[in-house]
Design a protein around this motif. Structure first.
Motif, mmCIF file in Angstrom:
data_model
loop_
_atom_site.group_PDB
_atom_site.id
_atom_site.type_symbol
_atom_site.label_atom_id
_atom_site.label_comp_id
_atom_site.label_asym_id
_atom_site.label_seq_id
_atom_site.Cartn_x
_atom_site.Cartn_y
_atom_site.Cartn_z
ATOM 1 N N MET A 1 47.348 50.283 45.890
ATOM 2 C CA MET A 1 46.567 49.104 46.698
ATOM 3 C C MET A 1 46.510 49.502 48.221
ATOM 4 N N PRO A 2 45.362 49.863 48.799
ATOM 5 C CA PRO A 2 44.948 49.766 50.322
ATOM 6 C C PRO A 2 44.846 48.662 50.728
ATOM 7 N N GLN A 3 45.867 49.219 51.789
ATOM 8 C CA GLN A 3 46.073 47.928 52.273
ATOM 9 C C GLN A 3 45.040 47.843 54.051
ATOM 10 N N LEU A 4 45.053 46.261 54.404
ATOM 11 C CA LEU A 4 44.604 45.843 55.359
ATOM 12 C C LEU A 4 44.285 44.720 56.351
ATOM 13 N N LEU A 5 45.366 45.428 57.736
ATOM 14 C CA LEU A 5 45.425 44.449 58.551
ATOM 15 C C LEU A 5 44.455 43.736 59.332
ATOM 16 N N VAL A 6 45.003 42.863 59.117
ATOM 17 C CA VAL A 6 44.345 41.469 59.445
ATOM 18 C C VAL A 6 44.679 40.782 61.366
ATOM 19 N N ALA A 7 44.308 41.204 61.761
ATOM 20 C CA ALA A 7 44.956 40.719 63.123
ATOM 21 C C ALA A 7 44.688 39.592 63.425
ATOM 22 N N THR A 8 45.603 38.787 63.209
ATOM 23 C CA THR A 8 45.702 36.950 63.265
ATOM 24 C C THR A 8 46.704 36.666 62.816
ATOM 25 N N ARG A 9 47.829 35.769 62.968
ATOM 26 C CA ARG A 9 48.911 34.764 62.019
ATOM 27 C C ARG A 9 48.308 33.694 62.139
ATOM 28 N N ASN A 10 46.639 33.529 61.686
ATOM 29 C CA ASN A 10 46.196 32.019 61.343
ATOM 30 C C ASN A 10 46.249 31.991 60.022
ATOM 31 N N ARG A 11 46.766 31.208 58.939
ATOM 32 C CA ARG A 11 46.686 31.806 57.513
ATOM 33 C C ARG A 11 45.208 31.331 56.666
ATOM 34 N N LYS A 12 44.294 30.386 57.751
ATOM 35 C CA LYS A 12 43.523 29.745 57.289
ATOM 36 C C LYS A 12 42.369 30.583 57.449
ATOM 37 N N LYS A 13 42.164 31.688 58.320
ATOM 38 C CA LYS A 13 41.539 33.150 58.660
ATOM 39 C C LYS A 13 41.645 33.946 57.624
ATOM 40 N N LEU A 14 42.735 33.923 56.977
ATOM 41 C CA LEU A 14 43.655 35.200 56.361
ATOM 42 C C LEU A 14 42.870 34.369 54.808
ATOM 43 N N ALA A 15 42.428 33.075 54.469
ATOM 44 C CA ALA A 15 42.468 32.748 53.412
ATOM 45 C C ALA A 15 41.133 32.940 53.103
ATOM 46 N N GLU A 16 40.509 33.205 54.062
ATOM 47 C CA GLU A 16 39.509 33.045 54.660
ATOM 48 C C GLU A 16 38.755 34.565 54.034
ATOM 49 N N LEU A 17 39.288 35.591 54.789
ATOM 50 C CA LEU A 17 38.957 37.024 54.168
ATOM 51 C C LEU A 17 38.736 36.906 52.881
ATOM 52 N N ARG A 18 40.389 36.804 52.466
ATOM 53 C CA ARG A 18 41.026 36.411 50.907
ATOM 54 C C ARG A 18 39.570 35.900 49.821
ATOM 55 N N ARG A 19 39.281 34.784 50.518
ATOM 56 C CA ARG A 19 37.987 34.498 49.909
ATOM 57 C C ARG A 19 36.749 35.431 49.266
ATOM 58 N N VAL A 20 36.428 36.167 50.701
ATOM 59 C CA VAL A 20 35.427 36.908 50.452
ATOM 60 C C VAL A 20 36.055 38.097 49.990
ATOM 61 N N LEU A 21 37.088 38.577 50.233
ATOM 62 C CA LEU A 21 37.208 39.988 48.913
ATOM 63 C C LEU A 21 37.229 39.876 47.586
ATOM 64 N N ASP A 22 37.556 38.135 47.573
ATOM 65 C CA ASP A 22 37.951 38.181 45.528
ATOM 66 C C ASP A 22 36.119 37.967 45.658
ATOM 67 N N ALA A 23 35.760 37.472 46.145
ATOM 68 C CA ALA A 23 34.150 37.141 46.039
ATOM 69 C C ALA A 23 33.299 38.070 45.586
ATOM 70 N N ALA A 24 33.764 39.632 46.834
ATOM 71 C CA ALA A 24 32.740 40.634 46.455
ATOM 72 C C ALA A 24 33.905 41.761 46.008
ATOM 73 N N GLN A 25 35.077 41.521 44.885
ATOM 74 C CA GLN A 25 35.488 41.791 44.041
ATOM 75 C C GLN A 25 36.242 42.774 44.418
ATOM 76 N N MET A 26 36.833 42.628 45.537
ATOM 77 C CA MET A 26 37.457 43.895 46.494
ATOM 78 C C MET A 26 38.715 44.481 46.331
ATOM 79 N N GLU A 27 39.853 45.117 45.507
ATOM 80 C CA GLU A 27 40.703 44.850 45.502
ATOM 81 C C GLU A 27 41.711 45.463 47.046
ATOM 82 N N LEU A 28 41.950 45.093 47.960
ATOM 83 C CA LEU A 28 42.531 45.629 49.286
ATOM 84 C C LEU A 28 43.820 44.601 49.129
ATOM 85 N N GLU A 29 44.795 45.230 49.356
ATOM 86 C CA GLU A 29 45.811 44.357 49.883
ATOM 87 C C GLU A 29 46.180 43.684 51.639
#
Length: 198
Positions: A1-29
């Motif tokens: 699975m392709p990787q995507l680095l999110v330049a943050t340590r903020n877990r809430k920002k990370l969770a927000e991006l995860r939800r957007v990717l899930d909604a768009a049905q995208m497979e990225l680690e």
């Protein structure tokens, strides 16, 4: 699975991006800065959100070789000529003291009448990969309340009431917030470029 680095340590920002990717049905680690070896991060010195986001994404990609997305976001208050803007996270002096930041903001707006308390959350998201660079911007308009309400969200959420809402951003569910927030809007604009990675 392709990787995507999110330049943050903020877990809430990370969770927000995860939800957007899930909604768009995208497979990225998704990886955060905590998941990769530390590298020098340039200070956020740009005059606008886009410049800071792009600098952070470039740093992450150049240091790791992993496609990197970064956001710079903040609150622009009409009565304060767009401030705190890029200084939002350190408005009260320290970095990331959410309560001190919004308390200072409320104090600065004490005498501002309700009809002049307009504001907008702004998020610029940058994606840098071997395919190039993409920068997008999302905005979420609303007003500044007179006192904080709610305990979900972070930053200025407790004092920001989105247009068409009686509740603060800190009283919205994660799904409600994602559907209309500045970062949700910016990330949605980034989906086509992210799709090329996956």
């Amino acid at each position: 699975m392709p990787q995507l680095l999110v330049a943050t340590r903020n877990r809430k920002k990370l969770a927000e991006l995860r939800r957007v990717l899930d909604a768009a049905q995208m497979e990225l680690e998704l990886l955060s800065l905590d998941d990769v070896p530390a590298y020098p991060e340039a200070p956020e010195t740009a005059a606008d959100f886009e410049g800071n986001a792009l600098a952070k994404a470039r740093d992450g990609f150049n240091a790791t070789g992993i496609a990197c997305v970064a956001d710079d976001s903040g609150l622009a208050v009409d009565a304060l000529n767009g401030m705190p803007g890029v200084l939002s996270a350190r408005w009260s002096g320290g970095h990331g003291d959410d309560v001190a930041n919004y308390q200072l903001l409320l104090a600065q707006l004490t005498d501002v009448p309700d009809e002049r308390r307009g504001a907008g959350f702004v998020s610029a998201c940058a994606l840098v990969s071997d395919r190039g660079e993409t920068v997008v911007r999302g905005q979420w308009r609303g007003t500044i309340a007179r006192e904080p309400h709610g305990d979900s969200g972070f930053g200025y959420d407790p004092v920001f009431v989105p247009e068409g809402e009686l509740r603060s951003a800190a009283q919205l569910s994660p799904a409600e917030k994602d559907a209309s927030s500045h970062r949700g809007r910016a990330l949605a604009l980034l989906v086509p470029a992210l799709r090329e990675l996956s």
